[in-house]
Design a protein around this motif. Structure first.
Motif, PDB file in Angstrom:
ATOM      1  N   ILE A 272      94.879 -32.541  37.507  1.00  0.00           N
ATOM      2  CA  ILE A 272      96.114 -32.305  36.765  1.00  0.00           C
ATOM      3  C   ILE A 272      95.797 -31.642  35.427  1.00  0.00           C
ATOM      4  N   VAL A 273      96.553 -30.587  35.132  1.00  0.00           N
ATOM      5  CA  VAL A 273      96.320 -29.784  33.927  1.00  0.00           C
ATOM      6  C   VAL A 273      97.605 -29.782  33.105  1.00  0.00           C
ATOM      7  N   PRO A 274      97.760 -30.723  32.162  1.00  0.00           N
ATOM      8  CA  PRO A 274      98.973 -30.740  31.340  1.00  0.00           C
ATOM      9  C   PRO A 274      99.130 -29.437  30.558  1.00  0.00           C
ATOM     10  N   ARG A 275     100.380 -29.038  30.374  1.00  0.00           N
ATOM     11  CA  ARG A 275     100.650 -27.774  29.685  1.00  0.00           C
ATOM     12  C   ARG A 275     100.233 -27.815  28.218  1.00  0.00           C
ATOM     13  N   HIS A 276     100.469 -28.954  27.565  1.00  0.00           N
ATOM     14  CA  HIS A 276     100.204 -29.048  26.128  1.00  0.00           C
ATOM     15  C   HIS A 276      99.150 -30.108  25.831  1.00  0.00           C
ATOM     16  N   PRO A 277      98.245 -29.830  24.897  1.00  0.00           N
ATOM     17  CA  PRO A 277      97.162 -30.773  24.586  1.00  0.00           C
ATOM     18  C   PRO A 277      97.653 -32.156  24.163  1.00  0.00           C
ATOM     19  N   GLU A 278      98.823 -32.215  23.512  1.00  0.00           N
ATOM     20  CA  GLU A 278      99.324 -33.507  23.065  1.00  0.00           C
ATOM     21  C   GLU A 278      99.671 -34.445  24.217  1.00  0.00           C
ATOM     22  N   ARG A 279      99.691 -33.921  25.451  1.00  0.00           N
ATOM     23  CA  ARG A 279      99.991 -34.745  26.609  1.00  0.00           C
ATOM     24  C   ARG A 279      98.740 -35.292  27.294  1.00  0.00           C
ATOM     25  N   PHE A 280      97.577 -34.868  26.881  1.00  0.00           N
ATOM     26  CA  PHE A 280      96.349 -35.278  27.573  1.00  0.00           C
ATOM     27  C   PHE A 280      96.225 -36.800  27.663  1.00  0.00           C
ATOM     28  N   GLU A 281      96.353 -37.475  26.535  1.00  0.00           N
ATOM     29  CA  GLU A 281      96.164 -38.927  26.499  1.00  0.00           C
ATOM     30  C   GLU A 281      97.255 -39.643  27.289  1.00  0.00           C
ATOM     31  N   THR A 282      98.508 -39.227  27.096  1.00  0.00           N
ATOM     32  CA  THR A 282      99.621 -39.861  27.802  1.00  0.00           C
ATOM     33  C   THR A 282      99.476 -39.718  29.309  1.00  0.00           C
ATOM     34  N   THR A 283      99.108 -38.532  29.741  1.00  0.00           N
ATOM     35  CA  THR A 283      98.925 -38.278  31.170  1.00  0.00           C
ATOM     36  C   THR A 283      97.818 -39.161  31.739  1.00  0.00           C
ATOM     37  N   THR A 284      96.715 -39.220  31.029  1.00  0.00           N
ATOM     38  CA  THR A 284      95.586 -40.027  31.487  1.00  0.00           C
ATOM     39  C   THR A 284      95.978 -41.499  31.644  1.00  0.00           C
ATOM     40  N   GLN A 285      96.653 -42.028  30.635  1.00  0.00           N
ATOM     41  CA  GLN A 285      97.006 -43.449  30.663  1.00  0.00           C
ATOM     42  C   GLN A 285      98.030 -43.768  31.748  1.00  0.00           C
ATOM     43  N   SER A 286      98.931 -42.852  32.027  1.00  0.00           N
ATOM     44  CA  SER A 286      99.954 -43.113  33.051  1.00  0.00           C
ATOM     45  C   SER A 286      99.325 -43.294  34.429  1.00  0.00           C
ATOM     46  N   PHE A 287      98.259 -42.565  34.721  1.00  0.00           N
ATOM     47  CA  PHE A 287      97.579 -42.719  36.009  1.00  0.00           C
ATOM     48  C   PHE A 287      96.672 -43.956  36.010  1.00  0.00           C
ATOM     49  N   ARG A 288      96.024 -44.219  34.890  1.00  0.00           N
ATOM     50  CA  ARG A 288      95.144 -45.391  34.821  1.00  0.00           C
ATOM     51  C   ARG A 288      95.933 -46.697  34.958  1.00  0.00           C
ATOM     52  N   LYS A 289      97.152 -46.716  34.436  1.00  0.00           N
ATOM     53  CA  LYS A 289      97.965 -47.926  34.522  1.00  0.00           C
ATOM     54  C   LYS A 289      98.266 -48.312  35.965  1.00  0.00           C
ATOM     55  N   LEU A 290      98.287 -47.331  36.853  1.00  0.00           N
ATOM     56  CA  LEU A 290      98.532 -47.620  38.267  1.00  0.00           C
ATOM     57  C   LEU A 290      97.239 -47.872  39.037  1.00  0.00           C
ATOM     58  N   GLY A 291      96.136 -47.912  38.322  1.00  0.00           N
ATOM     59  CA  GLY A 291      94.875 -48.283  38.949  1.00  0.00           C
ATOM     60  C   GLY A 291      94.054 -47.144  39.505  1.00  0.00           C
ATOM     61  N   PHE A 292      94.467 -45.902  39.257  1.00  0.00           N
ATOM     62  CA  PHE A 292      93.696 -44.770  39.755  1.00  0.00           C
ATOM     63  C   PHE A 292      92.465 -44.535  38.874  1.00  0.00           C
ATOM     64  N   ASN A 293      91.346 -44.257  39.525  1.00  0.00           N
ATOM     65  CA  ASN A 293      90.140 -43.886  38.800  1.00  0.00           C
ATOM     66  C   ASN A 293      90.372 -42.488  38.222  1.00  0.00           C
ATOM     67  N   THR A 294      90.665 -42.457  36.927  1.00  0.00           N
ATOM     68  CA  THR A 294      91.074 -41.214  36.270  1.00  0.00           C
ATOM     69  C   THR A 294      89.994 -40.762  35.304  1.00  0.00           C
ATOM     70  N   GLN A 295      89.453 -39.584  35.535  1.00  0.00           N
ATOM     71  CA  GLN A 295      88.353 -39.060  34.733  1.00  0.00           C
ATOM     72  C   GLN A 295      88.812 -37.825  33.958  1.00  0.00           C
ATOM     73  N   LEU A 296      88.098 -37.537  32.876  1.00  0.00           N
ATOM     74  CA  LEU A 296      88.474 -36.445  31.981  1.00  0.00           C
ATOM     75  C   LEU A 296      87.430 -35.342  31.992  1.00  0.00           C
ATOM     76  N   ARG A 297      87.907 -34.129  31.952  1.00  0.00           N
ATOM     77  CA  ARG A 297      87.008 -32.971  31.884  1.00  0.00           C
ATOM     78  C   ARG A 297      86.110 -33.049  30.651  1.00  0.00           C
ATOM     79  N   SER A 298      86.678 -33.457  29.520  1.00  0.00           N
ATOM     80  CA  SER A 298      85.925 -33.479  28.265  1.00  0.00           C
ATOM     81  C   SER A 298      84.840 -34.537  28.253  1.00  0.00           C
ATOM     82  N   GLN A 299      84.971 -35.561  29.100  1.00  0.00           N
ATOM     83  CA  GLN A 299      84.004 -36.659  29.109  1.00  0.00           C
ATOM     84  C   GLN A 299      83.064 -36.607  30.311  1.00  0.00           C
TER      85      GLN A 299
END
Length: 447
Positions: A272-299
């Protein structure tokens, strides 16, 4: 004429009075995206130009999408006018980053000044353009007015005007019409765009319908190689679904759909590629809250074998991740944003899912669906239905992918047509005489 001058002065006054509010909004965006807090002086025309700028060609592209569309035209201009320096302006930091990534030190980048008389005058005095190329439809009355006064010809390239934008420009009425008519010519994407411009007040003889520059997208070999490298990192059994340029309302439906699809297809991975950088954290947390193993390009660099969701929280890498995917969803289209560029997915032979809100790309999206390259999805239920079919049927994916890529190939050519128009004007040849053998579709009346 006197009435127009009064309106122009009133517009400048209102723009000046609103500047503090614009700066407050810029600062608020800077809280989430620090780059917005930098280089404010450029937005008022205060900047230092390189010593080698004696005469320039200036190209303005608002943000990443417009920069990407402009790349083939800019490269053609640089090849043709090697005796000129090139000035590129954007409005957003992400657009600035994309310019630097593609062109580096071969161009001078600066933010477009606010449409204030003093800022515009300073910008034009410092950059000394022989030609201004404005991508799509950025109509700024003072900017166009002072270009006209300094005898800087303006070309509106890849011009489009949605019904929503048409209504928005009507508040400046005759000023928008005058801005259009201060141009050398307008290279419109479609006849529908041209007719809307005429409705706004643009003189029909100014408009040539040449198609969309977005069909002339250039995919460098380095992007293809990077995409292959990313793909080779995944297990062969993994199906990769990319959701690109997403906004909040897109992601709500993507999240619901992925929750269902992951149970049916355990090897499915979502990039998933959010359109705006300010959404990166929100997007990540929304998937993690449902238990998905969510990884980041930057990390993580690249997603490992345990990853369910991979968030591309970096800028300028969308094409590489398209190149490494199997199926694409293009965002801003379930969200009522107007859609983003579906051709960036189509050029990689990907079957495309796109929402119904595509007024920024109406005709392109319609063409893609008509040729069999895309499906329209309105919510998570539609996404699950079409994704399920695509995951199960490799032949369907390949057929849709071929149709999408073929559409791009068939509609290439807007760069050459736009360059013909620019060269005719720069060489002081009558436009019609110079291009009549090219069979340009040309708007000649308002019907």
């Amino acid at each position: 004429m006197k009435s127009l001058e009064i309106r122009s002065r009133l517009y400048s006054l209102v723009t000046t009075l609103l500047t503090p509010l614009v700066l407050v909004r810029l600062a608020m965006r800077g809280v989430k995206t620090r780059a917005y807090l930098k280089r404010w002086h450029e937005r008022f025309g205060w900047f230092k130009t390189p010593k080698n700028i004696q005469k320039s060609i200036w190209v303005h592209a608002v943000s990443v999408g417009e920069v990407n569309a402009a790349i083939p035209l800019i490269k053609a201009l640089m090849e043709r006018y090697q005796d000129h320096s090139f000035v590129l302006t954007t409005i957003t930091p992400t657009g600035s980053d994309r310019v630097q990534q593609i062109f580096g030190d071969s161009v001078f980048h600066v933010y477009l000044p606010y449409d204030l008389p003093g800022a515009v005058k300073r910008f034009l005095k410092k950059t000394r353009p022989d030609l201004a190329v404005i991508m799509e439809t950025e109509i700024w009355p003072n900017l166009f007015r002072f270009c006209k006064k300094r005898q800087v010809p303006i070309v509106v390239a890849n011009a489009r005007l949605s019904e929503v934008s048409l209504k928005g420009y009507r508040w400046v009425g005759s000023l928008a019409a005058k801005a259009f008519n201060d141009t050398a010519f307008v290279a419109a994407q479609t006849e529908t765009d041209a007719k809307r411009m005429i409705q706004l007040g643009c003189q029909p003889e100014k408009i040539y319908v040449v198609g969309s520059l977005k069909f002339d997208i250039i995919i460098e070999q380095s992007i293809i190689d990077k995409g292959k490298e990313i793909r080779d990192h995944y297990q062969n059994s993994r199906m990769v679904w990319i959701a690109a340029s997403t906004h909040h309302d897109d992601e709500v439906q993507i999240l619901e759909a992925f929750s269902v699809l992951k149970e049916r297809h355990p090897d499915l991975m979502l990039v998933i590629v959010p359109r705006h950088p300010e959404r990166f954290e929100t997007t990540t947390q929304s998937f993690r809250k449902l238990g998905f193993n969510t990884q980041l390009r930057s990390q993580a660099g690249l997603c490992d074998i345990y990853g369910d969701v991979f968030v591309v929280d970096t800028m300028g890498e969308l094409l590489e991740f398209y190149a490494s995917s199997d199926i694409a969803f293009v965002g801003g289209s379930i969200a009522n944003i107007g859609g983003h560029n579906v051709l960036e997915a189509a050029v990689f032979s990907l079957p495309v899912l796109v929402g119904p809100n595509t007024h920024n790309f109406d005709e392109i999206t319609e063409l893609l669906e008509q040729c069999g390259g895309s499906y329209t999805v309105r919510d998570s239920v539609d996404i699950v239905q079409y994704m399920d079919a695509l995951i199960k049927d490799k032949a369907l994916r390949e057929r849709m992918g071929r149709a999408a890529k073929s559409l791009v190939e068939r509609h290439r050519g807007a760069v050459h047509l736009t360059m013909d128009l620019i060269e005719s004007f720069m060489n002081e040849k009558p436009l019609y005489d110079a291009i009549k053998s090219k069979h340009y579709p040309r708007i000649v009346k308002n019907d």
